[in-house]
Motif scaffolding. Structure first.
Motif, PDB file in Angstrom:
ATOM      1  N   UNK A 131       0.831  -1.199  -0.099  1.00  0.00           N
ATOM      2  CA  UNK A 131       0.033   0.061   0.009  1.00  0.00           C
ATOM      3  C   UNK A 131       0.633   1.220  -0.017  1.00  0.00           C
ATOM      4  N   UNK A 132       1.893   1.328   0.777  1.00  0.00           N
ATOM      5  CA  UNK A 132       2.731   2.515   0.896  1.00  0.00           C
ATOM      6  C   UNK A 132       3.483   2.847  -0.427  1.00  0.00           C
ATOM      7  N   UNK A 133       3.921   1.701  -1.081  1.00  0.00           N
ATOM      8  CA  UNK A 133       4.702   1.945  -2.343  1.00  0.00           C
ATOM      9  C   UNK A 133       3.834   1.985  -3.590  1.00  0.00           C
ATOM     10  N   UNK A 134       2.896   1.327  -3.429  1.00  0.00           N
ATOM     11  CA  UNK A 134       1.929   0.984  -4.804  1.00  0.00           C
ATOM     12  C   UNK A 134       0.783   1.767  -4.630  1.00  0.00           C
ATOM     13  N   UNK A 135       0.283   2.142  -3.508  1.00  0.00           N
ATOM     14  CA  UNK A 135      -1.232   2.426  -3.367  1.00  0.00           C
ATOM     15  C   UNK A 135      -1.217   3.935  -3.329  1.00  0.00           C
ATOM     16  N   UNK A 136      -0.361   4.222  -2.184  1.00  0.00           N
ATOM     17  CA  UNK A 136      -0.468   5.849  -1.697  1.00  0.00           C
ATOM     18  C   UNK A 136       0.170   6.571  -2.873  1.00  0.00           C
ATOM     19  N   UNK A 137       1.038   5.961  -3.537  1.00  0.00           N
ATOM     20  CA  UNK A 137       1.523   6.543  -4.789  1.00  0.00           C
ATOM     21  C   UNK A 137       0.642   6.774  -6.195  1.00  0.00           C
ATOM     22  N   UNK A 138      -0.492   5.673  -6.094  1.00  0.00           N
ATOM     23  CA  UNK A 138      -1.406   5.929  -6.974  1.00  0.00           C
ATOM     24  C   UNK A 138      -1.112   4.850  -8.246  1.00  0.00           C
ATOM     25  N   UNK A 139       0.123   4.258  -8.063  1.00  0.00           N
ATOM     26  CA  UNK A 139       0.362   3.371  -8.926  1.00  0.00           C
ATOM     27  C   UNK A 139      -0.815   2.300  -9.209  1.00  0.00           C
ATOM     28  N   UNK A 140      -1.031   1.907  -8.128  1.00  0.00           N
ATOM     29  CA  UNK A 140      -2.454   0.991  -8.127  1.00  0.00           C
ATOM     30  C   UNK A 140      -3.553   1.779  -7.283  1.00  0.00           C
ATOM     31  N   UNK A 143      -9.598   0.468  -4.430  1.00  0.00           N
ATOM     32  CA  UNK A 143     -10.758   0.316  -4.856  1.00  0.00           C
ATOM     33  C   UNK A 143     -12.070   0.733  -3.858  1.00  0.00           C
ATOM     34  N   UNK A 144     -13.174   0.935  -4.649  1.00  0.00           N
ATOM     35  CA  UNK A 144     -14.002   1.296  -3.836  1.00  0.00           C
ATOM     36  C   UNK A 144     -14.719   0.340  -2.762  1.00  0.00           C
ATOM     37  N   UNK A 145     -14.791   0.820  -1.666  1.00  0.00           N
ATOM     38  CA  UNK A 145     -15.133  -0.014  -0.561  1.00  0.00           C
ATOM     39  C   UNK A 145     -13.929  -0.691   0.413  1.00  0.00           C
ATOM     40  N   UNK A 146     -12.763  -0.240  -0.206  1.00  0.00           N
ATOM     41  CA  UNK A 146     -11.361  -0.418   0.520  1.00  0.00           C
ATOM     42  C   UNK A 146     -10.618   0.699   0.956  1.00  0.00           C
ATOM     43  N   UNK A 147      -9.832   0.498   1.813  1.00  0.00           N
ATOM     44  CA  UNK A 147      -8.813   1.600   2.264  1.00  0.00           C
ATOM     45  C   UNK A 147      -7.453   1.645   1.873  1.00  0.00           C
ATOM     46  N   UNK A 148      -7.094   0.218   1.397  1.00  0.00           N
ATOM     47  CA  UNK A 148      -5.820   0.192   0.976  1.00  0.00           C
ATOM     48  C   UNK A 148      -5.638  -0.486  -0.053  1.00  0.00           C
ATOM     49  N   UNK A 149      -4.479  -0.783  -0.600  1.00  0.00           N
ATOM     50  CA  UNK A 149      -4.108  -1.700  -1.727  1.00  0.00           C
ATOM     51  C   UNK A 149      -3.323  -2.785  -1.081  1.00  0.00           C
ATOM     52  N   UNK A 150      -4.065  -4.052  -1.146  1.00  0.00           N
ATOM     53  CA  UNK A 150      -3.474  -5.313  -0.559  1.00  0.00           C
ATOM     54  C   UNK A 150      -2.925  -6.041  -1.683  1.00  0.00           C
ATOM     55  N   UNK A 151      -2.344  -7.139  -1.152  1.00  0.00           N
ATOM     56  CA  UNK A 151      -1.469  -8.138  -2.069  1.00  0.00           C
ATOM     57  C   UNK A 151      -2.315  -8.849  -2.858  1.00  0.00           C
ATOM     58  N   UNK A 152      -3.676  -8.989  -2.524  1.00  0.00           N
ATOM     59  CA  UNK A 152      -4.664  -9.641  -3.618  1.00  0.00           C
ATOM     60  C   UNK A 152      -5.041  -8.442  -4.728  1.00  0.00           C
ATOM     61  N   UNK A 153      -4.939  -7.163  -4.368  1.00  0.00           N
ATOM     62  CA  UNK A 153      -5.063  -6.042  -5.479  1.00  0.00           C
ATOM     63  C   UNK A 153      -3.966  -6.214  -6.458  1.00  0.00           C
ATOM     64  N   UNK A 154      -2.816  -6.466  -5.859  1.00  0.00           N
ATOM     65  CA  UNK A 154      -1.535  -6.512  -6.510  1.00  0.00           C
ATOM     66  C   UNK A 154      -1.585  -7.772  -7.608  1.00  0.00           C
ATOM     67  N   UNK A 155      -1.988  -8.704  -6.884  1.00  0.00           N
ATOM     68  CA  UNK A 155      -2.113 -10.043  -7.780  1.00  0.00           C
ATOM     69  C   UNK A 155      -3.057  -9.935  -9.095  1.00  0.00           C
TER      70      UNK A 155
END
Length: 225
Positions: A131-140, A143-155
């Protein structure tokens, strides 16, 4: 929100991921000396956690430039062997894995179950780092209903890129991913585990133009075995 409705909402409101930005960041992470960045770089181009790939087996290069071969330990009753599809050249991924093994954080995890406290701590650390490296930066995008970018989103982003790069035009997307993410590593290995938790909530873009072609790298790398 019920699970089916939640999934349908995401499919109907796909978020865009800039392919070039994602791959440039992934390649930079693979070349890092930092354990967290290395681990997330490996996950970004394999769709797998570091601990999934060093549990009960070894990795080696194959004849295809984007495949690593996982081989179970010979002493196992039924040692598994399967391919891991890499978005970056497999030789770069293997080098990053070797580098990660030499870090204090990466040492001592090989052969341990996902239930081992050290593995749990490591994977939680990776999830926060994603989340810190790919979510907060907006690279990923989150999603709606989520607060973070998880490993599942990366998959799921990995899956979208794998399809764009390597999926044959005559093969169904889920069946294609089944071949490369359909293994669950935790002492027990399920070669035919279903890819049922993929929402496909992301679409790939380049200069704001959606990328819909499949198998664009096959002509240069050769078909997957």
């Amino acid at each position: 929100m019920p699970k089916t409705k939640h999934h349908n909402t995401r499919r109907g409101n796909m978020k865009s991921v800039d392919l070039d930005q994602y791959m440039q960041e992934a390649q930079a992470l693979l070349q890092s000396k930092d354990a967290l960045e290395l681990a997330i770089g490996v996950a970004a181009v394999t769709g797998r956690r570091y601990t999934e790939m060093v549990s009960d087996g070894q990795l080696k290069l194959s004849d295809h430039p984007h495949l690593l071969v996982f081989s179970g330990q010979p002493q196992q009753e039924s040692p598994a062997s399967f391919d891991i599809l890499t978005l970056s050249p497999a030789v770069d991924v293997l080098a990053a894995l070797d580098q990660l093994r030499e870090t204090p954080e990466g040492m001592g995890l090989e052969g341990k179950s996902s239930k081992h406290p050290n593995v749990k701590r490591f994977n939680a650390w990776i999830n926060r780092g994603v989340h810190r490296l790919l979510g907060r930066t907006g690279i990923i995008p989150v999603l709606a209903g989520s607060k973070t970018v998880s490993m599942q989103r990366l998959r799921e982003v990995y899956g979208a890129i794998a399809i764009h790069y390597f999926c044959p035009k005559n093969q169904r997307e889920h069946l294609f991913l089944q071949c490369y993410l359909g293994h669950v590593l935790d002492r027990d290995i399920a070669p035919n585990a279903k890819i049922t938790d993929f929402d496909f909530p992301y679409s790939l873009v380049r200069v704001n133009k959606r990328l819909q072609a499949r198998g664009v790298k096959v002509s240069s790398t050769g078909p997957l075995p």
